[in-house]
Scaffold this active site. Structure first.
Site, short mmCIF file in Angstrom:
data_model
loop_
_atom_site.label_atom_id
_atom_site.label_comp_id
_atom_site.label_asym_id
_atom_site.label_seq_id
_atom_site.Cartn_x
_atom_site.Cartn_y
_atom_site.Cartn_z
N GLN A 76 29.37 5.60 28.20
CA GLN A 76 29.94 4.90 26.86
C GLN A 76 29.39 5.41 25.24
OE1 GLN A 76 31.92 2.27 26.01
NE2 GLN A 76 32.95 2.09 27.94
N SER A 77 29.36 6.79 25.30
CA SER A 77 28.56 7.31 24.16
C SER A 77 29.22 7.20 22.87
CB SER A 77 28.40 8.96 24.58
OG SER A 77 27.94 9.71 23.58
N ASN A 78 28.41 6.71 21.90
CA ASN A 78 28.95 6.63 20.66
C ASN A 78 28.88 8.12 20.03
OD1 ASN A 78 28.50 3.63 20.53
ND2 ASN A 78 26.63 4.11 20.68
#
Ligand SMILES: *Cc1c(COP(=O)(O)O)cnc(C)c1O
Length: 333
Positions: A76-78
């Site tokens: 879920q990397s920003n």
């Protein structure tokens, strides 16, 4: 500081706001005056801290003749979301290597950032096991893309090398301009400490403009000693790149690791409380992985009297709220 000798794109519209948080300060007992630097409002789809770093990282890619960006992050990397966003805007292909730090956590149909990767036109996603050598994995991807005739450029995880951290050196300088205009002396600045570019850049930048304000890092993954060593290493490289003199000592790097909970990205009760408190008092949205846990640290430090009565404390809000929508069950339980 002179940034003109480095390739830089223009992704910011101006300084991000510094706001007082009177309602939250009051709710926490009124002994500390809390302020927030709104880097969650930075441009780039969904906002957040990686935009400042990518001004330099993507500019470096373009200066090197790249037409393709390879980067990595968690599922879920920003950072991956913002790299995809700025790549789309620059007309660059974006390829991701995602590390499944929590086993079976990659869900192709997940909401939050994962959905946005798709919407922002990411060309390929390769998922690798937690603990993989991510630089080696990205080099594999880059070699394959090069064999297909592309010109790939690797942005390291979180854009946390000296190039990306330069964005937070500039943020430290911007912050001091604003505080001088506001005529507010900050006693401490609290930042999340993950891949370390934000923390290292802030420390280096404050030193570079001769502002003696302690920076407190709240860890989101590692134990204190590992994180402090990681931050210090990047501080040394970043200070060297910018020519910041005077030496930044190991003792200038302070991290707290008491708010990580069971591990990176895994929810804690204190994180849930922090997200709800910020939303309910200041209408500010945090995220479950970074700003929520660092705010939990901030809140605990206020409650336990770590900051002397009457202190002014600035919380650096690094963004991440799109990840909230992948955690609905955590907040509704
Ligand atoms: C990446 C990230 C951080 C951590 O910043 P680092 O420079 O990696 O330490 C904090 N908050 C959010 C929302 C992030 O995406």
């Amino acid at each position: 500081m002179d940034y003109t000798r480095f390739p830089r794109r223009h992704y910011l519209q101006g300084p991000t706001p510094i706001e007082a948080m009177p309602a939250l300060s009051k709710k926490l007992g009124g002994n500390v005056n809390l302020y927030v630097k709104r880097d969650d409002l930075l441009p780039g789809a969904g906002g957040g801290n990686k935009t400042r770093k990518l001004e330099f990282s993507i500019a470096d890619a373009l200066a090197n003749g790249a037409d393709t960006i390879v980067t990595c992050g968690a599922v879920q990397s920003n950072h991956c979301r913002l790299t995809a966003a700025w790549s789309a805007k620059e007309g660059l292909e974006c390829h991701l290597v995602l590390e499944e730090r929590v086993k079976n956590s990659f869900k192709p149909a997940a909401s939050g950032n994962n959905f946005l990767f798709e919407l922002l036109g990411v060309k390929s996603i390769r998922v690798v096991d937690g603990g993989s050598n991510m630089m080696a994995e990205m080099e594999n991807s880059a070699a394959r893309l090069a064999s297909e005739g592309k010109k790939p450029y690797i942005v390291p995880g979180g854009a946390s090398n000296a190039i990306g951290a330069t964005g937070y050196v500039a943020c430290a300088e911007e912050t001091m301009h604003q505080l001088n205009d506001l005529r507010v002396h900050m006693d401490s600045i609290v930042v999340p400490s993950g891949s370390a570019g934000t923390h290292a850049g802030m420390v280096t930048g404050l030193k570079g403009v001769n502002a003696d304000i302690p920076v407190i890092g709240i860890n989101v993954a590692r134990v204190k000693s590992d994180q402090e060593a990681l931050v210090h290493g990047l501080v040394v490289e970043t200070a060297d790149r910018l020519g910041v003199r005077g030496g930044i000592q190991k003792a200038d790097i302070v991290c707290f690791d008491g708010y990580v909970g069971p591990g990176y990205s895994l929810p804690t009760d204190a994180m849930v409380e922090a997200v709800k408190l910020f939303a309910g008092t200041e209408a500010i949205l945090l995220d479950p992985v970074y700003s929520g846990k660092s705010a939990a640290g901030l809140i605990d430090l206020v409650r336990t009297g770590f900051f002397p009565k009457g202190s002014n404390v600035l919380f650096l809000h690094t963004g991440g709220s799109p990840a909230l929508y992948a955690y609905l069950d955590t907040f509704r339980e």
